[in-house]
Scaffold this active site. Structure first.
Site, PDB file in Angstrom:
ATOM      1  N   PRO A  50     -31.797  74.445-118.157  1.00 56.30           N
ATOM      2  CA  PRO A  50     -33.439  74.183-118.451  1.00 56.30           C
ATOM      3  C   PRO A  50     -32.729  72.125-118.604  1.00 56.30           C
ATOM      4  O   PRO A  50     -31.049  71.629-119.051  1.00 56.30           O
ATOM      5  CB  PRO A  50     -33.031  73.552-119.646  1.00 56.30           C
ATOM      6  CG  PRO A  50     -31.808  74.314-120.632  1.00 56.30           C
ATOM      7  CD  PRO A  50     -31.056  75.062-119.923  1.00 56.30           C
ATOM      8  N   ASP A  89     -35.295  71.497-121.705  1.00 52.09           N
ATOM      9  CA  ASP A  89     -34.578  71.054-122.825  1.00 52.09           C
ATOM     10  C   ASP A  89     -35.015  70.520-123.051  1.00 52.09           C
ATOM     11  O   ASP A  89     -35.689  69.366-122.938  1.00 52.09           O
ATOM     12  CB  ASP A  89     -33.412  70.575-122.608  1.00 52.09           C
ATOM     13  CG  ASP A  89     -32.548  70.537-123.314  1.00 52.09           C
ATOM     14  OD1 ASP A  89     -31.580  71.436-124.489  1.00 52.09           O
ATOM     15  OD2 ASP A  89     -30.966  69.913-123.289  1.00 52.09           O
ATOM     16  N   TRP A 598     -27.423  71.775-127.871  1.00 55.75           N
ATOM     17  CA  TRP A 598     -26.277  73.018-126.663  1.00 55.75           C
ATOM     18  C   TRP A 598     -26.594  74.347-127.370  1.00 55.75           C
ATOM     19  O   TRP A 598     -26.406  74.545-126.668  1.00 55.75           O
ATOM     20  CB  TRP A 598     -24.651  72.096-127.062  1.00 55.75           C
ATOM     21  CG  TRP A 598     -24.905  71.211-125.769  1.00 55.75           C
ATOM     22  CD1 TRP A 598     -24.224  69.887-126.304  1.00 55.75           C
ATOM     23  CD2 TRP A 598     -24.913  70.532-124.588  1.00 55.75           C
ATOM     24  NE1 TRP A 598     -24.174  68.957-125.342  1.00 55.75           N
ATOM     25  CE2 TRP A 598     -24.203  69.374-124.015  1.00 55.75           C
ATOM     26  CE3 TRP A 598     -25.678  71.539-123.268  1.00 55.75           C
ATOM     27  CZ2 TRP A 598     -24.872  68.856-122.199  1.00 55.75           C
ATOM     28  CZ3 TRP A 598     -25.704  71.215-122.136  1.00 55.75           C
ATOM     29  CH2 TRP A 598     -25.004  69.339-122.170  1.00 55.75           C
ATOM     30  N   GLN A 636     -21.028  69.612-117.432  1.00 56.20           N
ATOM     31  CA  GLN A 636     -21.535  70.942-118.418  1.00 56.20           C
ATOM     32  C   GLN A 636     -20.471  71.925-118.322  1.00 56.20           C
ATOM     33  O   GLN A 636     -20.436  72.646-119.477  1.00 56.20           O
ATOM     34  CB  GLN A 636     -22.599  71.610-117.786  1.00 56.20           C
ATOM     35  CG  GLN A 636     -23.434  71.005-117.148  1.00 56.20           C
ATOM     36  CD  GLN A 636     -24.470  70.224-118.644  1.00 56.20           C
ATOM     37  OE1 GLN A 636     -24.103  71.274-119.640  1.00 56.20           O
ATOM     38  NE2 GLN A 636     -24.860  69.276-118.272  1.00 56.20           N
ATOM     39  N   TRP A 640     -23.051  73.524-121.202  1.00 55.59           N
ATOM     40  CA  TRP A 640     -23.681  74.610-121.020  1.00 55.59           C
ATOM     41  C   TRP A 640     -22.835  75.982-120.555  1.00 55.59           C
ATOM     42  O   TRP A 640     -23.396  76.838-121.507  1.00 55.59           O
ATOM     43  CB  TRP A 640     -24.878  74.159-120.034  1.00 55.59           C
ATOM     44  CG  TRP A 640     -26.332  75.410-119.953  1.00 55.59           C
ATOM     45  CD1 TRP A 640     -26.479  76.129-121.092  1.00 55.59           C
ATOM     46  CD2 TRP A 640     -26.354  76.149-118.906  1.00 55.59           C
ATOM     47  NE1 TRP A 640     -27.464  76.849-120.550  1.00 55.59           N
ATOM     48  CE2 TRP A 640     -27.075  77.102-119.322  1.00 55.59           C
ATOM     49  CE3 TRP A 640     -26.152  76.036-117.591  1.00 55.59           C
ATOM     50  CZ2 TRP A 640     -27.957  78.362-118.421  1.00 55.59           C
ATOM     51  CZ3 TRP A 640     -26.446  77.127-116.507  1.00 55.59           C
ATOM     52  CH2 TRP A 640     -27.712  77.845-116.808  1.00 55.59           C
ATOM     53  N   LYS A 673     -19.982  55.541-108.742  1.00 55.52           N
ATOM     54  CA  LYS A 673     -20.651  56.176-109.372  1.00 55.52           C
ATOM     55  C   LYS A 673     -22.710  55.174-108.812  1.00 55.52           C
ATOM     56  O   LYS A 673     -22.218  53.843-108.813  1.00 55.52           O
ATOM     57  CB  LYS A 673     -20.861  56.129-110.786  1.00 55.52           C
ATOM     58  CG  LYS A 673     -20.938  57.276-111.584  1.00 55.52           C
ATOM     59  CD  LYS A 673     -20.259  57.030-113.013  1.00 55.52           C
ATOM     60  CE  LYS A 673     -20.763  57.836-113.489  1.00 55.52           C
ATOM     61  NZ  LYS A 673     -20.440  58.338-114.839  1.00 55.52           N
ATOM     62  N   LYS A 676     -28.274  52.127-111.834  1.00 50.85           N
ATOM     63  CA  LYS A 676     -28.675  50.538-112.123  1.00 50.85           C
ATOM     64  C   LYS A 676     -28.536  49.215-112.209  1.00 50.85           C
ATOM     65  O   LYS A 676     -29.339  48.744-111.272  1.00 50.85           O
ATOM     66  CB  LYS A 676     -30.330  50.817-113.354  1.00 50.85           C
ATOM     67  CG  LYS A 676     -30.837  52.403-113.267  1.00 50.85           C
ATOM     68  CD  LYS A 676     -32.300  51.925-114.272  1.00 50.85           C
ATOM     69  CE  LYS A 676     -33.462  53.685-114.661  1.00 50.85           C
ATOM     70  NZ  LYS A 676     -33.074  53.490-115.583  1.00 50.85           N
TER      71      LYS A 676
END
Length: 1127
Positions: A50, A89, A598, A636, A640, A673, A676
């Site tokens: 999610p 989530d 989590w 993750q 997850w 990476k 902004k």
RNA sequence: GGGCUUGUAGCUCAGGUGGUUAGAGCGCUACACUGAUAAUGUAGAGGUCCGUGGUUCGAGUCCACGCAGGCCCA
């Protein structure tokens, strides 16, 4: 009915496909059909990890969702039923922080300025803020997932399933309350999450007082262990020292620089420079007078750290005694974290204030130094305001007075803050921090060997700017370590892509597992369903709303309360208000913590179906558990992936997923990476809008393996679009143009394979090869290999070779068997490519499939996604033919290169080429594709030359792998030398004999033909070229006949150009007039009149003297006026 | 500090089990082709395969130690 023909650019077409096909899917419920058309008893289980909709989606989400989509679509093509439930989530810190920011409040304001109920309501609203954008992107990039009925982690049903899981853990004694050392901000009065600690500007350079303290060895006269610390305030709570087992230590005899008392100090040998730096000098180097003021020292002993273990020492500042396990306190232990990078190589241990310390304490049963508060509860020596408790403060105040330490104000027992949390005036000349005061006391008591300022980075609270304290906090844990071995074993049955993430990153993490800290002191999340009596002796874990209702009823009865038995919302603050009753009749309150978010996501296999309260069979009968496939970012691994694995392992003794693809990062074109701040963020909506969804998907998959980082470049994307979709579209357009003219609708029976041309059979063989290769690649969860195989097929085999060579078959001649075979072959290639590529480029391939299939009606599928994956057809596979064709390509390429070198244009026919006949097989292969070679290169004959002519220079070299296999590796140099000096005649002799003898170490050895590689190298005196061991020589004599034929071809070419310039239709008949001025051209036109007329569809060809003012065109070396007109 | 991972042409990437001339596409240069044409073909230039050692007859490939980047964790 005609095939659609497209005039627009490939970019336009990509966008158009994205919009039109999406609309088509919606209008015809294609997604639904793709699921329901597959049998329910053949499921492929996919779990959607999610996302959180409280931020806008980024380009990396396109990547992640594309990977997920590819394998679900692939499995659908393979006939599996792939249900995909979406999910959201919704809990957790990021949401809370965002709401705090919006409301302009801090955590402390919650429950004061705003009620918890209102606050949580704000969170509930905020978390779905960008849901519309997410749904939009999901749809537009063609990620098929059920957005109508997603699971949402804040739903009561979802929470109830989480509670049920927790209750299972509780029942297995896998849920417990313990201590953990956590960053804590006394100024803000709150614990800090790692997220908060990672805020920019949190770590600052500060100058702290560091002390090397002298811990007196028990029973010795003046032996001291030296331990270094940058937090002298933790010294009163010291209960142990740690050394490195394998580190070398020394005992040094010298004097304390402050008290001048003789001491024998013990510390790491490597740290002598630091410990004895400055005021000390080796006694051997000491010269009276020259070294006045310096203190001499001498090393008396040297030993390994192991020998120090177990040594007892006197408590440094004996203000308070540990209240338990005293026998284990004030001893030396081994610590794997001890280094000789800084300090003294002996580490001071205070289990209350350091994570390493607490771990060492726990392992060795070393007590923490705690003091009893007024209720008799044991507490750390520093309270949550950052102040020493009275039991310590009293002593410090007394000692300050005793040693006459001047301070900026009188200090009482309640004035010792470990850092300046009260904002005292540090510029005051007599201001002294608690660290400094402790240091002075140690100096006075001959317990400090060295005190100095030390600059290092230290984390600060991002809200108050005050230093963070590492502080023991009560927390709930899942005892994952209890089942560590089982979790490790289960992991070994999971297929990880890439494998290293499973064995390394995840496997190592499991090997070094610590208990899962479940507690979060926040407001918006799944509440921990544990109620406890005030003294903590009785507790209950609630596993369902029904159980809670029963317990509430019981409490109401026993305690005389009026609580409602059901809650409309299982969040705080409503659950907090529920009072339950213990077995002994005492009231129980809920433990105030929330659980780690989590846990929510790790519970999704069960909670998405409200298991076990509904749909119990889905899990119990393994219909939707475990998953066949999941995919998320490699970040993750400990998120997850871990929580899914752990909950499944602990509660169900099962894996949660069988195959997992962990994807890499999406970086900018330079490998940075996206952020902004750097302004290098790629907006997914704009990108998909500009290039269409398929190009973006295809580029991401074809460019790099999913688990590698992707350097996302818009130029690269555009290139991929041109290369793949452009070429495929050109090929389709070519097909559509002529199929429409000829009315090909694939109504005829298939032309038998035997009646198709070499090139037809070749392209079908290649097609079958990639059917097999892509199928294997998809099945192995390697979409990049599939994409590249398809790309190469479409570009190199289909477009640049098959179509180019066979163009004439489509536009010339009758609608006969040969033409039909060409159409059928090309059609098959196109429709098959559509299927193979459809998992990756679902929109364009569906358009292609439907453009084709709507006319022919060959397949009973209204979308490519309802079709089935093509099967490999052994009969159509022909490896020998593929080799032959490769040979043809090489030879053509060689001829082209000679033509270029000799400046002989391809339209000029040449008489013959000669190829050395290397072997019978080789000769046969070339012969079988000779027509193709001759037409492609415009050469009239191919001749083979044998050894007898003596025209060919040959080259011989060892066949290394073969020789190595025969164990002749050592002789390689000798063999190589021997072969190197062989002449062509020698080689020919060897070829005839079939074997030869070579002198080598330890006697002669015999080589057979298979042991070497023989290549034709050159044909002296001819225009020749060599590649891959094949040599071609070209007869470059241009006879007048050949020249005229070349001119005739030039004429055809110019006339065709004219037709096009004048916008004639392909089927228009014309008449031609050519100026008579140049005799050679006129002759050529006459001699080849039939040829020219057939090629250009001309009904008349006149040689005319009457073409003044007509435009002239370059023919051979002449300028010739030519005019054409519609007949 | 630990685990994992990457390093090959200007750029993006291929290079089973070691085999002697390291490849592709793009970009660049030149030429050609022109009934797929906002296409296409051919050729050329361009590489200390991150470094240093080692194993081997032979290393981009195997081993060790480094260097540089990335991710996760401390």
């Amino acid at each position: 009915m005609k095939y659609n023909e497209y005039k627009q650019s490939v970019t336009e077409l990509g966008k158009q496909a994205g919009e039109q096909i999406l609309a088509y899917w919606k209008a015809n419920a294609v997604f639904q059909k793709s699921v329901e058309s597959r049998p329910a008893d053949r499921p492929f289980v996919f779990y959607e990890g999610p996302p959180s909709a409280n931020g806008t989606p980024g380009i990396h989400h396109v990547m992640a969702r594309t990977i997920k989509d590819i394998f679900c679509r692939y499995k659908t093509l393979k006939g599996f039923r792939v249900e995909r439930k979406g999910g959201w989530d919704t809990h957790g810190l990021p949401v809370e922080l965002q709401v705090e920011k919006e409301l302009g409040i801090t955590k402390e304001d919650i429950g004061k300025k705003i009620s918890i109920a209102d606050y949580n309501q704000k969170c509930r609203e905020a978390v779905m803020k960008y849901k519309a954008q997410w749904d939009d992107l999901t749809e537009r990039i063609g990620f098929w997932v059920d957005l109508e009925n997603p699971y949402i982690t804040f739903d009561n049903n979802y929470i109830e399933s989480c509670w049920w899981l927790l209750k299972q853990l509780h029942a297995k004694d896998l849920l417990y309350k313990g201590y953990t050392i956590q960053p804590f901000s006394p100024a803000a009065g709150t614990g800090l999450s790692s997220h908060e600690l990672n805020q920019p500007g949190t770590y600052k350079n500060v100058k702290d007082t560091s002390v090397i303290a002298q811990f007196k060895v028990k029973g010795s006269d003046n032996d001291y262990l030296l331990a270094w610390t940058t937090t002298p305030w933790t010294l009163p709570s010291n209960t142990a020292l740690a050394v490195g087992k394998d580190i070398t230590y020394v005992k040094v005899k010298t004097h304390n620089q402050y008290t001048k008392q003789p001491v024998n100090i013990i510390f790491a040998k490597e740290r002598m420079g630091y410990v004895l730096g400055g005021n000390y000098i080796n006694r051997n180097d000491f010269v009276e007078g020259k070294h006045s003021g310096k203190i001499p020292y001498v090393i008396t002993e040297e030993f390994r750290g192991e020998e120090l273990i177990g040594l007892q020492y006197e408590q440094l500042l004996p203000f308070v005694q540990p209240h338990e396990n005293l026998q284990n306190a004030f001893k030396v232990y081994a610590g794997d974290f001890v280094t000789t990078e800084e300090g003294s190589g002996i580490v001071h241990i205070s289990p209350t204030f350091g994570a390493d310390d607490a771990r060492l304490g726990k392992q060795n049963n070393v007590p923490a130094l705690l003091v009893a508060d007024e209720h008799g509860h044991y507490q750390p020596t520093v309270d949550k305001k950052g102040k020493f408790v009275r039991q310590i403060g009293t002593h410090l105040a007394e000692l300050t007075q005793q040693y006459g330490i001047k301070t900026h104000k009188p200090l009482g027992a309640d004035d010792f803050y470990v850092k300046n949390y009260t904002g005292e005036d540090e510029s005051h000349p007599d201001y002294k921090s608690t660290d400094v005061i402790i240091s002075i006391i140690l100096k006075e008591q001959n317990k400090a060997f060295k005190v100095e300022k030390y600059e290092h980075t230290y984390p600060h609270c991002w809200r108050t700017d005050k230093p963070v304290l590492y502080y023991p906090m009560e927390s709930w844990f899942i005892r994952t370590t209890a089942l560590k071995d089982r979790l490790v074993a289960l992991n070994k049955t999971i297929n990880w892509k890439p494998e290293s993430t499973g064995t390394g990153r995840f496997g190592n993490w499991l090997e070094n597992l610590v208990d899962w800290n479940l507690s979060r002191s926040r407001y918006w999340g799944t509440p921990l369903p544990i109620w406890r009596t005030e003294d903590g002796t009785e507790e209950i874990c609630i596993g369902s709303t029904e159980e809670m209702a029963a317990e509430i009823a019981k409490a109401n009865e026993k305690l005389g309360l009026q609580q409602p038995t059901s809650l409309a919302d299982l969040h705080r603050p409503y659950v907090d208000e529920v009072i339950l009753v213990s077995a002994s009749g005492k009231p129980m309150k809920r433990e105030p913590d929330l659980i780690d978010v989590w846990f929510d996501s790790g519970a999704m296999p069960y909670a998405q179906w409200h298991y076990p309260f509904e749909n119990a069979n889905l899990i119990d009968q393994h219909k939707t558990f475990p998953a066949d496939f999941i995919s998320e970012g490699v970040d993750q691994t400990r998120g997850w992936f871990f929580t899914l694995h752990t909950i499944a392992g602990l509660v169900f003794d099962s894996i949660a997923f069988k195959n997992v693809v962990s994807t890499g990062l999406v970086l900018d074109a330079n490998g940075n990476k996206m952020s902004k701040r750097l302004g290098n963020v790629i907006n997914p909506f704009e990108t998909v809008e500009k290039y269409g969804p398929d190009a973006v998907r295809w580029y991401m998959i074809a460019n790099a393996a999913p688990w590698e980082n992707l350097k996302f470049s818009l130029d690269g994307l555009a290139e991929m679009q041109r290369k793949f979709f452009g070429t495929l579209q050109n090929t389709y357009n070519f097909f559509a143009l002529y199929a429409n003219l000829d009315g090909f609708r694939y109504q005829e029976a298939d032309v038998p394979l035997a009646e198709r041309t070499e090139s037809d059979r070749w392209i079908l063989s290649r097609l079958n090869a990639i059917i097999k290769e892509t199928d294997e690649a998809y099945a192995d969860y390697d979409p990049t290999r599939a994409a590249r195989a398809i790309l190469n097929f479409v570009n190199d085999d289909l477009s640049n070779w098959y179509v180019r060579l066979n163009r004439k078959r489509f536009w010339k001649g009758e609608y006969n068997t040969d033409k039909l075979a060409a159409y059928q072959t090309l059609y098959t290639c196109l429709v098959t490519v559509a299927k193979l590529a459809s998992p990756i480029a679902p929109f364009y391939t569906d358009m292609l499939f439907r453009d084709l299939n709507n006319i022919t009606g060959k397949e009973n599928a209204e979308s490519v996604h309802l079709a089935y994956y093509p099967t490999f057809n052994e009969a159509e596979s022909n490896i020998a033919l593929e080799e032959k064709m490769h040979l043809a390509q090489t030879i053509c390429s060689l001829v082209h290169s000679i033509r270029k070198d000799k400046k002989l244009r391809v339209r000029l026919p040449l008489q013959k080429m000669m190829i050395p006949a290397l072997s019978e097989t080789f000769q046969n292969y070339v012969r079988e594709v000779s027509d193709l070679i001759m037409s492609e290169t415009n050469v009239k004959n191919i001749e083979f030359i044998g050894d007898t002519e003596g025209l060919v220079t040959k080259k011989i070299k060892p066949n290394f792998p073969v020789l190595a296999q025969k164990g002749l590796g050592k002789q390689m140099k000798a063999i190589q030398a021997h072969l190197g000096q062989m002449q062509t005649a020698d080689i020919i002799a060897f070829q005839k004999a079939g074997q030869m003898s070579v002198a080598a170490d330890g006697g002669n050895l015999t080589l057979a033909l298979e042991d070497v590689l023989i290549e034709a190298f050159d044909i002296p005196g001819w225009a020749s070229a060599t590649d891959e061991g094949i040599t071609v020589a070209l007869d470059i004599t241009v006879t007048p006949e050949l020249r005229k034929e070349g001119i005739a071809r030039d004429l055809v070419n110019r006339i065709q150009n004219l037709r096009k310039d004048l916008n004639f239709e392909v089927q228009d008949k014309i008449s031609i007039a050519i100026a008579a001025g140049e005799a050679l051209v006129a002759d050529a036109a006459k001699d080849f009149a039939d040829y020219i007329q057939t090629e250009t569809q001309a009904v008349a060809l006149n040689i005319s003297n009457d073409l003044n003012g007509t435009e002239a065109y370059e023919i051979d070396e002449f300028m010739v006026p030519i005019r054409i007109a519609k007949a």
